[in-house]
Design an enzyme around this catalytic site. Sequence first.
Site, PDB file in Angstrom:
ATOM      1  N   TRP A   1       6.999  -0.874  -7.705  1.00 58.44           N
ATOM      2  CA  TRP A   1       8.117  -1.374  -6.901  1.00 58.44           C
ATOM      3  C   TRP A   1       9.352  -1.538  -7.785  1.00 58.44           C
ATOM      4  CZ3 TRP A   1      11.678  -5.235  -6.698  1.00 58.44           C
ATOM      5  CH2 TRP A   1      12.342  -5.432  -5.477  1.00 58.44           C
TER       6      TRP A   1
ATOM      7  N   LYS B   1       0.817  -1.219   0.000  1.00 57.47           N
ATOM      8  CA  LYS B   1       0.000   0.000   0.000  1.00 57.47           C
ATOM      9  C   LYS B   1       0.853   1.273   0.000  1.00 57.47           C
ATOM     10  CE  LYS B   1      -2.714   0.155   3.498  1.00 57.47           C
ATOM     11  NZ  LYS B   1      -1.910   0.961   4.434  1.00 57.47           N
TER      12      LYS B   1
ATOM     13  N   ARG C   1       2.014   8.757   6.890  1.00 54.80           N
ATOM     14  CA  ARG C   1       2.313   8.684   8.326  1.00 54.80           C
ATOM     15  C   ARG C   1       3.804   8.427   8.540  1.00 54.80           C
ATOM     16  NH1 ARG C   1      -1.078   3.866  10.373  1.00 54.80           N
ATOM     17  NH2 ARG C   1      -0.479   3.093   8.329  1.00 54.80           N
TER      18      ARG C   1
ATOM     19  N   PHE D   1       3.262  -9.433  -9.472  1.00 52.18           N
ATOM     20  CA  PHE D   1       4.430 -10.222  -9.102  1.00 52.18           C
ATOM     21  C   PHE D   1       4.811 -11.118 -10.278  1.00 52.18           C
ATOM     22  CE2 PHE D   1       3.261  -8.743  -5.029  1.00 52.18           C
ATOM     23  CZ  PHE D   1       4.311  -8.969  -4.147  1.00 52.18           C
TER      24      PHE D   1
ATOM     25  N   ALA E   1      -3.844   2.027  12.736  1.00 57.81           N
ATOM     26  CA  ALA E   1      -5.229   1.941  12.266  1.00 57.81           C
ATOM     27  C   ALA E   1      -6.038   0.877  12.990  1.00 57.81           C
ATOM     28  CB  ALA E   1      -5.259   1.668  10.767  1.00 57.81           C
TER      29      ALA E   1
ATOM     30  N   PHE F   1      -3.626  -0.335   7.145  1.00 56.59           N
ATOM     31  CA  PHE F   1      -4.224  -1.662   6.997  1.00 56.59           C
ATOM     32  C   PHE F   1      -5.310  -1.674   5.920  1.00 56.59           C
ATOM     33  CE2 PHE F   1      -2.679  -1.911  11.527  1.00 56.59           C
ATOM     34  CZ  PHE F   1      -1.584  -2.704  11.232  1.00 56.59           C
TER      35      PHE F   1
ATOM     36  N   LYS G   1       7.403  -5.765  10.537  1.00 54.75           N
ATOM     37  CA  LYS G   1       7.385  -5.164   9.210  1.00 54.75           C
ATOM     38  C   LYS G   1       8.750  -4.677   8.737  1.00 54.75           C
ATOM     39  CE  LYS G   1       4.069  -2.414   8.022  1.00 54.75           C
ATOM     40  NZ  LYS G   1       3.131  -1.275   7.996  1.00 54.75           N
TER      41      LYS G   1
ATOM     42  N   THR H   1       3.994   1.589  -0.843  1.00 57.53           N
ATOM     43  CA  THR H   1       4.736   1.608  -2.105  1.00 57.53           C
ATOM     44  C   THR H   1       3.854   2.138  -3.234  1.00 57.53           C
ATOM     45  OG1 THR H   1       6.077  -0.267  -1.368  1.00 57.53           O
ATOM     46  CG2 THR H   1       6.012   0.174  -3.732  1.00 57.53           C
TER      47      THR H   1
END
Length: 554
Positions: free
Chosen positions: A408, A69, A92, A380, A271, A299, A103, A71
């Site tokens: 990405w 998200k 944020r 991907f 969140a 999230f 993470k 990214t």
Amino acid sequence: MMTDIEIAREAKMEHILKIAQKLGLGENDVECYGKYKAKLAPSAWEGRAATGKLILVTAITPTPAGEGKTTTTIGLADALSRIGKRAVVALREPSLGPVFGVKGGAAGGGYAQVVPMEEINLHFTGDFHAVGAANNLLAAMLDNHIFQGNELGIDPEHITWKRCVDMNDRQLRYLQDGLGGPKSGVPRKDGFDITVASEIMAVLCLATSLSDLKERLARLVVGYNKGGMPVTAGDLKAVGAMAALLKDAMKPNLVQTLEGTPALVHGGPFANIAHGCNSVIATKAAQRLGDYVVTEAGFGADLGAEKFFDIKCRAAGLRPSAAVVVATVRALKMHGGLAKEDLGREDAEALERGLPNLLRHISNIRNVFGLPAVVALNRFPTDTDAEIALVIRRCRELGAKVCLSTVWAEGGKGGVELAEEVVRLCEEENDFRFCYDERLPIKEKIHAVVTRVYGGDGAVYTPEAEEEISRLEALGFGHAPVCIAKTQYSFSDDATKLGAPNGFTVTVRSVKVSAGAGFVVVYTGNIMTMPGLPKHPAAENIDVDEAGNITGLF
């Protein structure tokens, strides 16, 4: 293949004053923190019209397979810049808890990052430390007041204010402090929250000015007196000192993406245990400085997006123009019951079983909140053409377009199709609205979120929650929005219910007023406001060499 931190380290960053110039700002509008970070002075946005289109990036229910998200948020802003739009990204700040926990770094990934990546992830400009200091000053003044005679008659058994630290530390959840004799304080039960769950973080992110900040701080409820009435930070005369600690933290932080797009990174409530959005000040500043503002909420859309709309937009008078729902084929197959180690093989049946999760999030954005939405499908190498075609077909049936995203690997170039669709959606008329009327009783607001957003049958309440709701409504707090704290891994309050479950109820175990923030926090399931570290935390892989180069920070 280079890691995120290696990509970030090779980036040729522009001096932060050049980034400010892209926004029409001069030296007097920024306060530099070295060459690549700055805080915006109020002069940067005051007197400008808030004309920027606001785009929310949200996601499906998260899985260990990852969605991307942040990214996507950064890549979309870079893509908008590539097609000639004046874009600003608003994010944020990362919490040290997740950075050292599960993470790792939280500044985007691959070629869609905000930089300087290491500094943003570690300490940054000190905002979180300021929040922690203000929180713990209030805790110290509260306990000192009781120790010095307790003129306000505070009941030590009904103190609601906790200390905080920006680290995952389960050992601090429940404590007995004030031990050691009469000179060491009054013994009582206590505990710590992680800093991002502190109400002061929520206050910082919802305040619109220093005066508004002080008014909100004054309303913070720290506990109740023996007559059952709330005691506030204003009663303890703590507001001025707390505001002094927070005055610089109020200013938005300016950094840049790898492609030189201006980024405001400010505030960081979680969140699942808070309202999950960057600061109102940063968002409004971005709308005054850019034509398109790309922001995110934490999230999945059931958590971050719902709170972004029902709490932040309501409080700040924001009106978003469009939403992006981020998904991956891998994550959807995991929602369909496929094991993580099997996600690399084609499995249309698992994907079909998992797709209702994405479809429910899209439906909520469009039908509950009245916004146009596009799906950003992060591609991907293991995704097959047949799997992608299935996602596109099922989303088209719901009236939503799917744009493949490769930000990405390619940065803004990989998000141009998405950017063009977002621009198109921003020109559409929308019927943005909230999930509920804040004037409804607390239980009816909870019911609205559970049934309309989560897809459940309603909520059940513990006796403790029933008593707290009755007390808060009697004290006049019943008309505040609700901030539901629940697991991020399911629409329900049971993390094992993947996909788009139905026929469930959400258990409300306790309720607490956040009078300064202006909402009522509703704790469901076994949600904790102080996370713990996993068996093998990310911190085990982080190191720094003699030259000061950090490794392992993803």
